[in-house]
Write a protein that holds these residues in place. Structure first.
Motif, PDB file in Angstrom:
ATOM      1  N   PRO A  48     -11.261  -4.740  -6.456  1.00 13.40           N
ATOM      2  CA  PRO A  48     -12.531  -5.349  -6.040  1.00 13.40           C
ATOM      3  C   PRO A  48     -13.077  -6.199  -7.187  1.00 13.40           C
ATOM      4  CG  PRO A  48     -12.825  -3.018  -6.512  1.00 13.40           C
ATOM      5  CD  PRO A  48     -11.351  -3.276  -6.578  1.00 13.40           C
ATOM      6  N   LYS A  49     -13.780  -7.253  -6.882  1.00 13.96           N
ATOM      7  CA  LYS A  49     -14.309  -8.147  -7.919  1.00 13.96           C
ATOM      8  C   LYS A  49     -15.267  -7.430  -8.863  1.00 13.96           C
ATOM      9  CE  LYS A  49     -13.834 -12.616  -5.601  1.00 13.96           C
ATOM     10  NZ  LYS A  49     -14.519 -13.808  -5.039  1.00 13.96           N
ATOM     11  N   SER A  50     -15.831  -6.339  -8.398  1.00 13.49           N
ATOM     12  CA  SER A  50     -16.760  -5.572  -9.235  1.00 13.49           C
ATOM     13  C   SER A  50     -16.046  -4.625 -10.193  1.00 13.49           C
ATOM     14  CB  SER A  50     -17.695  -4.760  -8.333  1.00 13.49           C
ATOM     15  OG  SER A  50     -16.953  -3.879  -7.493  1.00 13.49           O
ATOM     16  N   HIS A  51     -14.725  -4.542 -10.131  1.00 10.71           N
ATOM     17  CA  HIS A  51     -13.964  -3.621 -10.970  1.00 10.71           C
ATOM     18  C   HIS A  51     -14.036  -4.039 -12.432  1.00 10.71           C
ATOM     19  CE1 HIS A  51     -10.554  -1.246 -12.468  1.00 10.71           C
ATOM     20  NE2 HIS A  51     -10.656  -0.519 -11.357  1.00 10.71           N
ATOM     21  N   LEU A  68      -1.936   7.645   0.992  1.00 15.37           N
ATOM     22  CA  LEU A  68      -1.483   6.817   2.113  1.00 15.37           C
ATOM     23  C   LEU A  68      -2.499   6.877   3.238  1.00 15.37           C
ATOM     24  CD1 LEU A  68       2.322   7.711   2.349  1.00 15.37           C
ATOM     25  CD2 LEU A  68       1.295   5.696   1.293  1.00 15.37           C
ATOM     26  N   HIS A  69      -2.771   5.708   3.852  1.00 21.13           N
ATOM     27  CA  HIS A  69      -3.711   5.630   4.966  1.00 21.13           C
ATOM     28  C   HIS A  69      -3.018   4.970   6.149  1.00 21.13           C
ATOM     29  CE1 HIS A  69      -7.275   6.725   2.558  1.00 21.13           C
ATOM     30  NE2 HIS A  69      -6.640   6.107   1.572  1.00 21.13           N
ATOM     31  N   ARG A  70      -3.297   5.476   7.329  1.00 19.68           N
ATOM     32  CA  ARG A  70      -2.685   4.917   8.539  1.00 19.68           C
ATOM     33  C   ARG A  70      -3.501   3.733   9.043  1.00 19.68           C
ATOM     34  NH1 ARG A  70      -1.629  10.344  11.924  1.00 19.68           N
ATOM     35  NH2 ARG A  70      -3.564  10.912  10.885  1.00 19.68           N
ATOM     36  N   VAL A  71      -3.518   2.682   8.246  1.00 18.79           N
ATOM     37  CA  VAL A  71      -4.238   1.446   8.573  1.00 18.79           C
ATOM     38  C   VAL A  71      -3.311   0.274   8.284  1.00 18.79           C
ATOM     39  CG1 VAL A  71      -6.507   2.443   8.089  1.00 18.79           C
ATOM     40  CG2 VAL A  71      -5.261   1.251   6.265  1.00 18.79           C
ATOM     41  N   GLY A  72      -3.630  -0.880   8.875  1.00 12.17           N
ATOM     42  CA  GLY A  72      -2.896  -2.092   8.584  1.00 12.17           C
ATOM     43  C   GLY A  72      -3.252  -2.630   7.212  1.00 12.17           C
ATOM     44  N   PHE A  73      -2.466  -3.604   6.755  1.00 12.34           N
ATOM     45  CA  PHE A  73      -2.650  -4.104   5.400  1.00 12.34           C
ATOM     46  C   PHE A  73      -4.010  -4.779   5.201  1.00 12.34           C
ATOM     47  CE2 PHE A  73      -1.801  -7.344   2.031  1.00 12.34           C
ATOM     48  CZ  PHE A  73      -1.652  -6.444   0.995  1.00 12.34           C
ATOM     49  N   CYS A  74      -4.457  -5.542   6.190  1.00 11.75           N
ATOM     50  CA  CYS A  74      -5.759  -6.215   6.048  1.00 11.75           C
ATOM     51  C   CYS A  74      -6.892  -5.191   5.960  1.00 11.75           C
ATOM     52  CB  CYS A  74      -5.985  -7.178   7.203  1.00 11.75           C
ATOM     53  SG  CYS A  74      -4.977  -8.687   7.090  1.00 11.75           S
ATOM     54  N   ASP A  75      -6.805  -4.119   6.755  1.00  8.19           N
ATOM     55  CA  ASP A  75      -7.818  -3.067   6.659  1.00  8.19           C
ATOM     56  C   ASP A  75      -7.741  -2.365   5.305  1.00  8.19           C
ATOM     57  OD1 ASP A  75      -8.940  -3.513   9.127  1.00  8.19           O
ATOM     58  OD2 ASP A  75      -7.643  -2.088  10.165  1.00  8.19           O
ATOM     59  N   LEU A  76      -6.530  -2.222   4.778  1.00  8.44           N
ATOM     60  CA  LEU A  76      -6.376  -1.611   3.459  1.00  8.44           C
ATOM     61  C   LEU A  76      -7.085  -2.446   2.400  1.00  8.44           C
ATOM     62  CD1 LEU A  76      -4.716   0.815   2.122  1.00  8.44           C
ATOM     63  CD2 LEU A  76      -3.176  -1.000   1.351  1.00  8.44           C
ATOM     64  N   LEU A  77      -6.956  -3.771   2.481  1.00  9.44           N
ATOM     65  CA  LEU A  77      -7.636  -4.640   1.525  1.00  9.44           C
ATOM     66  C   LEU A  77      -9.157  -4.544   1.686  1.00  9.44           C
ATOM     67  CD1 LEU A  77      -5.345  -7.801   1.622  1.00  9.44           C
ATOM     68  CD2 LEU A  77      -5.497  -6.075  -0.180  1.00  9.44           C
ATOM     69  N   SER A  78      -9.622  -4.366   2.908  1.00  6.66           N
ATOM     70  CA  SER A  78     -11.060  -4.165   3.116  1.00  6.66           C
ATOM     71  C   SER A  78     -11.515  -2.871   2.453  1.00  6.66           C
ATOM     72  CB  SER A  78     -11.375  -4.136   4.615  1.00  6.66           C
ATOM     73  OG  SER A  78     -11.104  -5.386   5.220  1.00  6.66           O
ATOM     74  N   LEU A  96      -2.011 -12.719  -1.418  1.00  2.00           N
ATOM     75  CA  LEU A  96      -2.884 -12.119  -0.417  1.00  2.00           C
ATOM     76  C   LEU A  96      -2.762 -12.882   0.904  1.00  2.00           C
ATOM     77  CD1 LEU A  96      -6.202 -11.457  -2.404  1.00  2.00           C
ATOM     78  CD2 LEU A  96      -4.598  -9.742  -1.552  1.00  2.00           C
ATOM     79  N   PRO A  97      -2.897 -12.192   2.030  1.00  2.00           N
ATOM     80  CA  PRO A  97      -2.912 -12.908   3.315  1.00  2.00           C
ATOM     81  C   PRO A  97      -4.175 -13.750   3.433  1.00  2.00           C
ATOM     82  CG  PRO A  97      -3.467 -10.603   3.631  1.00  2.00           C
ATOM     83  CD  PRO A  97      -3.039 -10.731   2.193  1.00  2.00           C
ATOM     84  N   ARG A  98      -4.131 -14.754   4.308  1.00  2.00           N
ATOM     85  CA  ARG A  98      -5.277 -15.649   4.461  1.00  2.00           C
ATOM     86  C   ARG A  98      -6.522 -14.910   4.941  1.00  2.00           C
ATOM     87  NH1 ARG A  98      -0.890 -19.147   5.741  1.00  2.00           N
ATOM     88  NH2 ARG A  98      -0.699 -18.292   7.852  1.00  2.00           N
ATOM     89  N   ALA A  99      -6.321 -13.787   5.621  1.00  2.00           N
ATOM     90  CA  ALA A  99      -7.462 -13.040   6.153  1.00  2.00           C
ATOM     91  C   ALA A  99      -8.011 -12.011   5.165  1.00  2.00           C
ATOM     92  CB  ALA A  99      -7.052 -12.326   7.443  1.00  2.00           C
ATOM     93  N   ALA A 100      -7.561 -12.045   3.914  1.00  2.00           N
ATOM     94  CA  ALA A 100      -8.015 -11.053   2.935  1.00  2.00           C
ATOM     95  C   ALA A 100      -9.499 -11.233   2.612  1.00  2.00           C
ATOM     96  CB  ALA A 100      -7.199 -11.177   1.653  1.00  2.00           C
ATOM     97  N   VAL A 156     -11.912  -9.326  -3.002  1.00  2.00           N
ATOM     98  CA  VAL A 156     -10.719  -8.771  -3.637  1.00  2.00           C
ATOM     99  C   VAL A 156     -10.061  -9.825  -4.522  1.00  2.00           C
ATOM    100  CG1 VAL A 156      -8.403  -7.848  -3.207  1.00  2.00           C
ATOM    101  CG2 VAL A 156     -10.319  -7.117  -1.796  1.00  2.00           C
ATOM    102  N   VAL A 157      -9.615  -9.406  -5.715  1.00  4.97           N
ATOM    103  CA  VAL A 157      -8.893 -10.306  -6.621  1.00  4.97           C
ATOM    104  C   VAL A 157      -7.498  -9.738  -6.884  1.00  4.97           C
ATOM    105  CG1 VAL A 157     -10.967 -11.185  -7.733  1.00  4.97           C
ATOM    106  CG2 VAL A 157      -9.846  -9.143  -8.653  1.00  4.97           C
ATOM    107  N   LEU A 158      -6.574 -10.640  -7.192  1.00  2.00           N
ATOM    108  CA  LEU A 158      -5.200 -10.247  -7.516  1.00  2.00           C
ATOM    109  C   LEU A 158      -4.926 -10.510  -8.985  1.00  2.00           C
ATOM    110  CD1 LEU A 158      -2.677 -11.392  -4.746  1.00  2.00           C
ATOM    111  CD2 LEU A 158      -3.497  -9.102  -5.267  1.00  2.00           C
ATOM    112  N   ILE A 159      -4.331  -9.536  -9.643  1.00  2.00           N
ATOM    113  CA  ILE A 159      -3.966  -9.674 -11.050  1.00  2.00           C
ATOM    114  C   ILE A 159      -2.510  -9.268 -11.206  1.00  2.00           C
ATOM    115  CG2 ILE A 159      -4.453  -8.954 -13.413  1.00  2.00           C
ATOM    116  CD1 ILE A 159      -7.296  -8.321 -12.516  1.00  2.00           C
ATOM    117  N   PRO A 160      -1.678 -10.117 -11.786  1.00  2.00           N
ATOM    118  CA  PRO A 160      -0.251  -9.795 -11.925  1.00  2.00           C
ATOM    119  C   PRO A 160      -0.037  -8.574 -12.816  1.00  2.00           C
ATOM    120  CG  PRO A 160      -0.647 -12.139 -12.276  1.00  2.00           C
ATOM    121  CD  PRO A 160      -1.988 -11.479 -12.256  1.00  2.00           C
TER     122      PRO A 160
END
Length: 300
Positions: A173-176, A224-234, A249-253, A257-261
């Motif tokens: 999350p951007k607040s991390h 592990l959560h039984r959710v789709g990837f977009c819900d996981l990002l939420s 990230l998918p376009r619907a992310a 959320v930020v990505l860091i290598p």
């Protein structure tokens, strides 16, 4: 009892005779002997059990029964022609069905599936999402034509093709507190709660994380959560935990959320798996596209 096993040439003779109004002219059009046409029509009449033509010195014309019969025959030949064209298209991979099992995100396959769809729009493609293990099982059970997975099969039967390595990144999350970092070591995340989807690549990426962190003697906090990837990002955006993403990230992310290598050689391989004995022409067409687009280099 009339013989119902008919030579298709007899239908052609009758059609040509009706079209040209003469056995002689029909024979010329078909490039056969007149006697072949007249004998063929008589044989057809005997086999169907009804006179199909009225004969006179001026030529021939269909009887009412013959008129109806020839209409039905014409429709039948139209269906036959379409069937022959369709089966030819299926054999060329232009029509048919293709079942694709995937444990990797669809966005990682766009570079091969989009060209396939462009060239083979008549092929119906069914996508079946699951874990790597369930996708490979579908291949062995002949319930899927090809699987895109992170592991190579160990069954000794199926074939596989390495496509490429995909870089792993941490979704925060951007607040991390680490959201501004340019690159992250896994050791910096040892106190984090990791969340993954129970389907798709989630279990495999979770296993990768366990193997990497185990080297430092720390067991990661993995859920592990039984959710789709977009819900996981939420869920990541809402602070439920962090996750590891393959590629972008998918376009619907969510924007939060930020990505860091991840530092080092943090990557996971993508493979295509299929059965050599699968004769589906659509599969052959997709494999040609895959092989043409795959680098000759081997996974590292």
């Amino acid at each position: 009892m009339p013989d119902r096993i008919l030579d298709l040439r007899l239908f052609r003779y009758a059609q040509a005779a009706a079209e040209h109004g003469s056995f002689r002219r029909a024979a010329v059009a078909l490039n056969v002997l007149q006697s072949s046409v007249s004998k063929g029509v008589r044989s057809l009449e005997y086999r169907v059990g009804a006179p199909l033509f009225e004969r006179s010195h001026s030529g021939v014309r269909p009887t009412p029964a013959g008129e109806r019969f020839l209409q039905e025959v014409t429709q039948g030949f139209d269906h036959l022609d379409r069937a022959m064209q369709r089966i030819g298209a299926v054999q060329r991979g232009e029509h048919g069905e293709l079942t694709v099992a995937v444990s990797v995100p669809f966005r990682l396959l766009e570079d091969v599936l989009e060209p396939f769809r462009d060239r083979h729009q008549g092929v119906s493609v069914e996508m079946v999402e699951g874990t790597c293990g369930s996708s490979l099982t579908l291949i062995l059970q002949r319930k899927a034509d090809i699987a895109f997975v992170t592991k190579t099969p160990a069954d000794g039967v199926s074939q596989f093709l390495f496509l490429r390595n995909e870089r792993l990144k941490v979704a925060l999350p951007k607040s991390h507190r680490l959201a501004q970092a340019r690159v992250l070591m896994l050791e910096e995340l040892r106190s984090e709660k990791f969340i993954f989807s129970a389907s798709g690549m989630g279990p495999e990426v979770g296993d990768y994380l366990v193997r990497r962190v185990a080297k430092s003697g720390v067991e990661p906090d993995l859920h592990l959560h039984r959710v789709g990837f977009c819900d996981l990002l939420s869920m990541v955006a809402c602070g439920f935990g962090v996750t590891i993403v393959v590629g972008q990230l998918p376009r619907a992310a969510p924007e939060e959320v930020v990505l860091i290598p991840l530092a080092g050689r943090s990557a996971i391989g993508i493979h295509a798996v299929w059965m050599e004995s699968n004769s589906n022409p659509a599969l052959s067409s997709l494999l040609r596209i895959l092989r043409a687009s795959t680098s000759p280099s081997q996974p590292t």
